[in-house]
Every structure is written in C-alpha cells, then in structure tokens.
Design a protein around this motif. Structure first.
Motif, PDB file in Angstrom:
ATOM      1  N   ALA A 137       0.829  -1.206   0.000  1.00  0.00           N
ATOM      2  CA  ALA A 137       0.000   0.000   0.000  1.00  0.00           C
ATOM      3  C   ALA A 137       0.867   1.261   0.000  1.00  0.00           C
ATOM      4  CB  ALA A 137      -0.927  -0.009   1.215  1.00  0.00           C
ATOM      5  N   GLY A 138       1.925   1.260   0.829  1.00  0.00           N
ATOM      6  CA  GLY A 138       2.826   2.407   0.850  1.00  0.00           C
ATOM      7  C   GLY A 138       3.524   2.603  -0.486  1.00  0.00           C
ATOM      8  N   SER A 139       3.915   1.497  -1.115  1.00  0.00           N
ATOM      9  CA  SER A 139       4.569   1.574  -2.426  1.00  0.00           C
ATOM     10  C   SER A 139       3.616   2.125  -3.480  1.00  0.00           C
ATOM     11  CB  SER A 139       5.072   0.192  -2.854  1.00  0.00           C
ATOM     12  OG  SER A 139       6.044  -0.292  -1.959  1.00  0.00           O
ATOM     13  N   ALA A 140       2.329   1.786  -3.361  1.00  0.00           N
ATOM     14  CA  ALA A 140       1.329   2.319  -4.299  1.00  0.00           C
ATOM     15  C   ALA A 140       1.231   3.835  -4.173  1.00  0.00           C
ATOM     16  CB  ALA A 140      -0.031   1.672  -4.037  1.00  0.00           C
ATOM     17  N   ILE A 141       1.286   4.343  -2.933  1.00  0.00           N
ATOM     18  CA  ILE A 141       1.225   5.794  -2.732  1.00  0.00           C
ATOM     19  C   ILE A 141       2.465   6.463  -3.328  1.00  0.00           C
ATOM     20  CG2 ILE A 141       1.122   7.648  -1.033  1.00  0.00           C
ATOM     21  CD1 ILE A 141      -0.341   5.736   0.831  1.00  0.00           C
ATOM     22  N   VAL A 142       3.643   5.874  -3.058  1.00  0.00           N
ATOM     23  CA  VAL A 142       4.887   6.430  -3.608  1.00  0.00           C
ATOM     24  C   VAL A 142       4.831   6.454  -5.134  1.00  0.00           C
ATOM     25  CG1 VAL A 142       7.373   6.078  -3.860  1.00  0.00           C
ATOM     26  CG2 VAL A 142       6.301   5.768  -1.620  1.00  0.00           C
ATOM     27  N   ALA A 143       4.420   5.328  -5.731  1.00  0.00           N
ATOM     28  CA  ALA A 143       4.344   5.242  -7.193  1.00  0.00           C
ATOM     29  C   ALA A 143       3.336   6.249  -7.742  1.00  0.00           C
ATOM     30  CB  ALA A 143       3.967   3.824  -7.617  1.00  0.00           C
ATOM     31  N   GLY A 144       2.198   6.388  -7.055  1.00  0.00           N
ATOM     32  CA  GLY A 144       1.181   7.335  -7.509  1.00  0.00           C
ATOM     33  C   GLY A 144       1.678   8.767  -7.489  1.00  0.00           C
ATOM     34  N   LEU A 145       2.399   9.134  -6.433  1.00  0.00           N
ATOM     35  CA  LEU A 145       2.953  10.490  -6.364  1.00  0.00           C
ATOM     36  C   LEU A 145       3.985  10.719  -7.461  1.00  0.00           C
ATOM     37  CD1 LEU A 145       3.391  10.856  -2.484  1.00  0.00           C
ATOM     38  CD2 LEU A 145       1.735  12.052  -3.926  1.00  0.00           C
ATOM     39  N   LEU A 146       4.824   9.707  -7.708  1.00  0.00           N
ATOM     40  CA  LEU A 146       5.870   9.850  -8.720  1.00  0.00           C
ATOM     41  C   LEU A 146       5.296  10.035 -10.123  1.00  0.00           C
ATOM     42  CD1 LEU A 146       8.443   7.172  -7.476  1.00  0.00           C
ATOM     43  CD2 LEU A 146       8.685   9.650  -7.372  1.00  0.00           C
ATOM     44  N   MET A 147       4.158   9.394 -10.407  1.00  0.00           N
ATOM     45  CA  MET A 147       3.592   9.496 -11.756  1.00  0.00           C
ATOM     46  C   MET A 147       2.415  10.466 -11.820  1.00  0.00           C
ATOM     47  SD  MET A 147       1.453   5.915 -12.204  1.00  0.00           S
ATOM     48  CE  MET A 147       2.911   4.900 -12.121  1.00  0.00           C
ATOM     49  N   LEU A 156      -3.332   9.291  -9.296  1.00  0.00           N
ATOM     50  CA  LEU A 156      -4.322   9.622  -8.272  1.00  0.00           C
ATOM     51  C   LEU A 156      -5.007   8.364  -7.748  1.00  0.00           C
ATOM     52  CD1 LEU A 156      -5.779  11.865  -6.735  1.00  0.00           C
ATOM     53  CD2 LEU A 156      -7.399  12.014  -8.633  1.00  0.00           C
ATOM     54  N   ARG A 157      -5.290   7.430  -8.631  1.00  0.00           N
ATOM     55  CA  ARG A 157      -5.932   6.181  -8.201  1.00  0.00           C
ATOM     56  C   ARG A 157      -5.020   5.387  -7.272  1.00  0.00           C
ATOM     57  NH1 ARG A 157      -8.458   4.317 -14.065  1.00  0.00           N
ATOM     58  NH2 ARG A 157     -10.268   5.728 -14.041  1.00  0.00           N
ATOM     59  N   LEU A 184      -2.472  13.851   1.015  1.00  0.00           N
ATOM     60  CA  LEU A 184      -1.719  13.183  -0.046  1.00  0.00           C
ATOM     61  C   LEU A 184      -2.541  13.080  -1.331  1.00  0.00           C
ATOM     62  CD1 LEU A 184       0.012  10.302   1.966  1.00  0.00           C
ATOM     63  CD2 LEU A 184       1.113  12.283   0.934  1.00  0.00           C
ATOM     64  N   ILE A 185      -3.826  12.748  -1.194  1.00  0.00           N
ATOM     65  CA  ILE A 185      -4.689  12.656  -2.374  1.00  0.00           C
ATOM     66  C   ILE A 185      -4.841  14.029  -3.031  1.00  0.00           C
ATOM     67  CG2 ILE A 185      -7.050  12.206  -3.147  1.00  0.00           C
ATOM     68  CD1 ILE A 185      -7.197  10.039  -0.953  1.00  0.00           C
ATOM     69  N   ALA A 186      -5.039  15.061  -2.206  1.00  0.00           N
ATOM     70  CA  ALA A 186      -5.166  16.416  -2.747  1.00  0.00           C
ATOM     71  C   ALA A 186      -3.890  16.854  -3.451  1.00  0.00           C
ATOM     72  CB  ALA A 186      -5.515  17.391  -1.618  1.00  0.00           C
ATOM     73  N   PHE A 187      -2.747  16.508  -2.872  1.00  0.00           N
ATOM     74  CA  PHE A 187      -1.470  16.889  -3.476  1.00  0.00           C
ATOM     75  C   PHE A 187      -1.305  16.225  -4.842  1.00  0.00           C
ATOM     76  CE2 PHE A 187       3.118  16.386  -4.132  1.00  0.00           C
ATOM     77  CZ  PHE A 187       3.518  17.719  -4.038  1.00  0.00           C
ATOM     78  N   ALA A 188      -1.638  14.920  -4.927  1.00  0.00           N
ATOM     79  CA  ALA A 188      -1.557  14.216  -6.209  1.00  0.00           C
ATOM     80  C   ALA A 188      -2.504  14.840  -7.227  1.00  0.00           C
ATOM     81  CB  ALA A 188      -1.876  12.734  -6.012  1.00  0.00           C
ATOM     82  N   TYR A 189      -3.690  15.236  -6.775  1.00  0.00           N
ATOM     83  CA  TYR A 189      -4.672  15.858  -7.672  1.00  0.00           C
ATOM     84  C   TYR A 189      -4.157  17.179  -8.228  1.00  0.00           C
ATOM     85  CZ  TYR A 189      -8.969  18.118  -9.248  1.00  0.00           C
ATOM     86  OH  TYR A 189      -9.900  18.767  -9.996  1.00  0.00           O
ATOM     87  N   ALA A 201      -3.150  16.564 -22.428  1.00  0.00           N
ATOM     88  CA  ALA A 201      -2.985  15.189 -22.900  1.00  0.00           C
ATOM     89  C   ALA A 201      -2.347  14.356 -21.814  1.00  0.00           C
ATOM     90  CB  ALA A 201      -2.107  15.172 -24.166  1.00  0.00           C
ATOM     91  N   GLY A 202      -2.340  13.055 -22.025  1.00  0.00           N
ATOM     92  CA  GLY A 202      -1.682  12.137 -21.111  1.00  0.00           C
ATOM     93  C   GLY A 202      -2.395  12.008 -19.791  1.00  0.00           C
ATOM     94  N   THR A 203      -3.718  11.804 -19.840  1.00  0.00           N
ATOM     95  CA  THR A 203      -4.505  11.771 -18.621  1.00  0.00           C
ATOM     96  C   THR A 203      -4.652  10.370 -18.035  1.00  0.00           C
ATOM     97  OG1 THR A 203      -6.531  11.599 -19.903  1.00  0.00           O
ATOM     98  CG2 THR A 203      -5.821  13.801 -19.278  1.00  0.00           C
ATOM     99  N   VAL A 204      -4.185   9.356 -18.734  1.00  0.00           N
ATOM    100  CA  VAL A 204      -4.392   7.995 -18.247  1.00  0.00           C
ATOM    101  C   VAL A 204      -3.319   7.633 -17.248  1.00  0.00           C
ATOM    102  CG1 VAL A 204      -4.544   5.584 -18.914  1.00  0.00           C
ATOM    103  CG2 VAL A 204      -5.508   7.339 -20.383  1.00  0.00           C
TER     104      VAL A 204
END
Length: 204
Positions: A137-147, A156-157, A184-189, A201-204
């Motif tokens: 779960a922590g790795s998912a958050i790190v990966a999400g922030l990085l991308m 964001l997902r 964290l979710i707001a920051f990614a958004y 572009a590149g929204t996926v």
C-alpha cells in the motif's frame, strides 16, 4: 531458494520497480539490472558460505530498508537529468512539498518492511502478511505520487487506493490517517492539475 529469501528478494524488486516508475526506459532498465545483479551476487555468496535462509533474508531486508533514502536520492537526481523536457516548472516550495509527501508515503514501506524483517528473524509469520500489505500500500502511494504529473489519473488512483488500505490496516490511528491521506490525495490531484489535467494530454 527458500520462501523467506524469495519474499525478501521480491520486496526488493517491488521497491525498485516503485521508485523507478516514470523514469525514461534506459535509466529504469539500468537501475533494475543493477539491483538484480546485486541480489544475485548476494544470494550466490550466501550459498557458497552456507548461510541460513533467515540470515540471508534478514540481510537483504536490512539493505533494502537502509538503502531507501539513497534510492530516493538517486531517483531525484535521475529525474532531474532525464526529465528536463517536462514543461511544468515547479517552484521551490512545490518541490519541497513533493519531497515531504514522498517521505510521508515511504514511512509505511519502512515500517512494513521492518515488521517483515522482525518476523523472519524471530521465526514468526503472523505479522509478515500485515507488513507485506503495508509495504504494498505504501509503495502504491509512492508510485502514484511519482507518476502524478505524467499519468495523473493512474497516479491519483494509486494514491487513493494506498491511503484507503493503510487507513484500514492502521485503523487505531484513523484520526491521524484521515487528514494525512486527504492531504496526499489532494497533493496528487493538484500536481496532475499543474500538468494540464484534465484538459491536457496524457490523462491515463
């Protein structure tokens, strides 16, 4: 190779895949190959020395945990070298917030890996699955922030799912996890928004 060594090796590979996410192919492949060779050499040397499996696994996990700050530093330098084409220019405060968000997201990874290492060392097992879930779960958050800029929707997902899972696993500190998770979710958004999403572009 025993199951606990396989688990430790798999966690190292998963962490490597996480912090190299979003980098150019050459840098990503080079780093993953480097880590793979390092793991092979360590297991090979341990086999020649007839080291017990739990000691090999504990050593691999210790190197994983202690090396995480260095890995994040490598990621930052590599991204700076290879991603100068990115048009979005973040302010100094934005970069500081990004590093802070990554540090917060990496804490569950460290704690989960520590739980797994302690369980292996003490020949336990009950806490290992909990620790593994926290690491993922922590790795998912790190990966999400990085991308979050290059692939805002996916980023964001990943952050949202990681936050929900960790909140469920750490339900006894939910009053702390909720505001941190929302931040964290707001920051990614907003990072995705600065990259032009959802209009660009590149929204996926």
């Amino acid at each position: 190779m025993s199951r606990i060594v396989s688990l430790a090796t798999g966690l190292t590979r998963a962490w490597t895949a996480t912090y190299t996410t979003g980098l150019p192919g050459e840098a990503k492949a080079s780093r993953r190959t480097e880590i793979e060779c390092d793991l092979w050499e360590q297991r090979n040397a341990a086999a020649r020395a007839c080291e017990p499996s739990y000691a090999v696994a504990a050593h691999i996990l210790a190197r994983l945990i202690l090396g995480m700050p260095s890995d994040m530093s490598w990621r930052a330098h590599s991204a700076a070298r290879h991603e100068r084409r990115v048009q979005v220019k973040e302010s100094r405060s934005g970069r500081t917030l990004f590093v802070l968000a990554l540090a917060i997201a990496a804490l569950p990874v460290l704690m989960g890996a520590g739980t797994i290492a302690g369980d292996i060392t003490n020949d336990g097992g009950a806490g290992a699955l909990w620790g593994l879930a926290v690491v993922i779960a922590g790795s998912a958050i790190v990966a999400g922030l990085l991308m979050s800029q290059r692939k805002p929707v996916l980023g964001l997902r990943l952050v949202a799912v990681g936050v929900v899972v960790i909140s469920a696993l750490w339900f006894w500190v939910l009053f702390i996890m909720i505001p941190i998770g929302v931040a964290l979710i707001a920051f990614a958004y907003f990072r995705g928004g600065r990259a032009g999403w959802p209009r660009g572009a590149g929204t996926v």
